[in-house]
Scaffold this motif. Structure first.
Motif, PDB file in Angstrom:
ATOM      1  N   LEU A  13      -5.985  -5.070  -7.244  1.00  0.00           N
ATOM      2  CA  LEU A  13      -5.339  -3.764  -7.394  1.00  0.00           C
ATOM      3  C   LEU A  13      -6.382  -2.674  -7.186  1.00  0.00           C
ATOM      4  N   ALA A  14      -5.961  -1.585  -6.554  1.00  0.00           N
ATOM      5  CA  ALA A  14      -6.841  -0.432  -6.357  1.00  0.00           C
ATOM      6  C   ALA A  14      -6.000   0.833  -6.405  1.00  0.00           C
ATOM      7  N   ALA A  15      -6.591   1.914  -6.919  1.00  0.00           N
ATOM      8  CA  ALA A  15      -5.906   3.207  -6.960  1.00  0.00           C
ATOM      9  C   ALA A  15      -6.943   4.322  -6.954  1.00  0.00           C
ATOM     10  N   VAL A  16      -6.752   5.280  -6.063  1.00  0.00           N
ATOM     11  CA  VAL A  16      -7.618   6.456  -6.020  1.00  0.00           C
ATOM     12  C   VAL A  16      -6.736   7.691  -5.897  1.00  0.00           C
ATOM     13  N   HIS A  17      -7.110   8.743  -6.606  1.00  0.00           N
ATOM     14  CA  HIS A  17      -6.373  10.009  -6.568  1.00  0.00           C
ATOM     15  C   HIS A  17      -7.371  11.118  -6.315  1.00  0.00           C
ATOM     16  N   LEU A  68       0.859  -1.181   0.000  1.00  0.00           N
ATOM     17  CA  LEU A  68       0.000   0.000   0.000  1.00  0.00           C
ATOM     18  C   LEU A  68       0.894   1.230   0.000  1.00  0.00           C
ATOM     19  N   PHE A  69       0.604   2.173  -0.898  1.00  0.00           N
ATOM     20  CA  PHE A  69       1.335   3.435  -0.922  1.00  0.00           C
ATOM     21  C   PHE A  69       0.344   4.562  -0.710  1.00  0.00           C
ATOM     22  N   VAL A  70       0.714   5.489   0.172  1.00  0.00           N
ATOM     23  CA  VAL A  70      -0.108   6.654   0.454  1.00  0.00           C
ATOM     24  C   VAL A  70       0.740   7.890   0.180  1.00  0.00           C
ATOM     25  N   GLY A  71       0.258   8.742  -0.728  1.00  0.00           N
ATOM     26  CA  GLY A  71       0.942   9.997  -1.017  1.00  0.00           C
ATOM     27  C   GLY A  71       0.207  11.137  -0.329  1.00  0.00           C
ATOM     28  N   THR A  72       0.963  11.966   0.404  1.00  0.00           N
ATOM     29  CA  THR A  72       0.371  13.075   1.143  1.00  0.00           C
ATOM     30  C   THR A  72       0.980  14.400   0.687  1.00  0.00           C
ATOM     31  N   VAL A  73       0.304  15.475   0.992  1.00  0.00           N
ATOM     32  CA  VAL A  73       0.798  16.806   0.664  1.00  0.00           C
ATOM     33  C   VAL A  73       1.843  17.183   1.706  1.00  0.00           C
ATOM     34  N   VAL A 105      -3.800   7.064  -3.061  1.00  0.00           N
ATOM     35  CA  VAL A 105      -3.625   5.781  -2.378  1.00  0.00           C
ATOM     36  C   VAL A 105      -3.672   4.699  -3.443  1.00  0.00           C
ATOM     37  N   VAL A 106      -2.646   3.856  -3.462  1.00  0.00           N
ATOM     38  CA  VAL A 106      -2.646   2.697  -4.357  1.00  0.00           C
ATOM     39  C   VAL A 106      -2.308   1.466  -3.523  1.00  0.00           C
ATOM     40  N   ALA A 107      -2.885   0.336  -3.913  1.00  0.00           N
ATOM     41  CA  ALA A 107      -2.613  -0.919  -3.217  1.00  0.00           C
ATOM     42  C   ALA A 107      -2.644  -2.061  -4.219  1.00  0.00           C
ATOM     43  N   VAL A 108      -1.774  -3.025  -3.981  1.00  0.00           N
ATOM     44  CA  VAL A 108      -1.697  -4.199  -4.841  1.00  0.00           C
ATOM     45  C   VAL A 108      -1.525  -5.433  -3.960  1.00  0.00           C
TER      46      VAL A 108
END
Length: 154
Positions: free
Chosen positions: A93-97, A48-53, A110-113
């Protein structure tokens, strides 16, 4: 590679629909939703990857930013998701922006595989987020504390 693994380990066959969740949203993102979307009993690893500001960029203080996207962004998101599935033994797989105005600390992506093994999950997740950042037409408009602004990816 995925086909070879399926022959070696029948329980590791790819799910008929490994792309479970893709979205570009104006509303806050939910980590639990993305995590739940990739749940799979045959997956031994979920990355799981989470990108934050963040509050800085290239030595300048960031006050906030806005994301915008091209109307084709969701179609491109699907294309890169399918590419990750083709390149790795992905079970789910999932990805939301997020788009719109975001503050420092907000979740932007957030992306997850989920894959049978952790190494594959890490590799697929890395490919997914890297391709998303480089190929999906989403642009970042950063606002700095000194009053300047910068478009990234435009």
């Amino acid at each position: 590679m995925a086909a070879d693994r399926a022959r070696e380990h029948p329980g590791e066959r790819a799910h008929p629909q490994p792309v479970r969740l893709l979205a570009i949203r104006r509303t806050p993102l939910c980590l639990e939703e993305v995590f739940q979307a990739v749940g799979d009993e045959a997956a031994g690893g979920i990355a799981l990857f989470v990108g934050t500001v963040r509050n800085h960029d290239a030595g300048a203080d960031v006050n906030g930013l806005g994301y915008s996207c091209h109307p084709t962004a969701e179609a491109e998101l699907l294309r890169i998701a399918q590419k990750a599935v083709a390149n790795h033994p992905v079970r789910a797989l999932a990805a939301v922006h997020r788009v719109g105005e975001l503050a420092v600390g907000d979740t932007a992506v957030v992306v997850a595989v989920a894959c049978p093994h952790r190494g594959d999950a890490f590799a697929a997740c890395r490919q997914l987020i890297d391709d998303l950042k480089h190929e999906v037409p989403i642009w970042k408009h950063q606002k700095f504390s000194d009053g300047t602004e910068e478009w990234v990816g435009a």
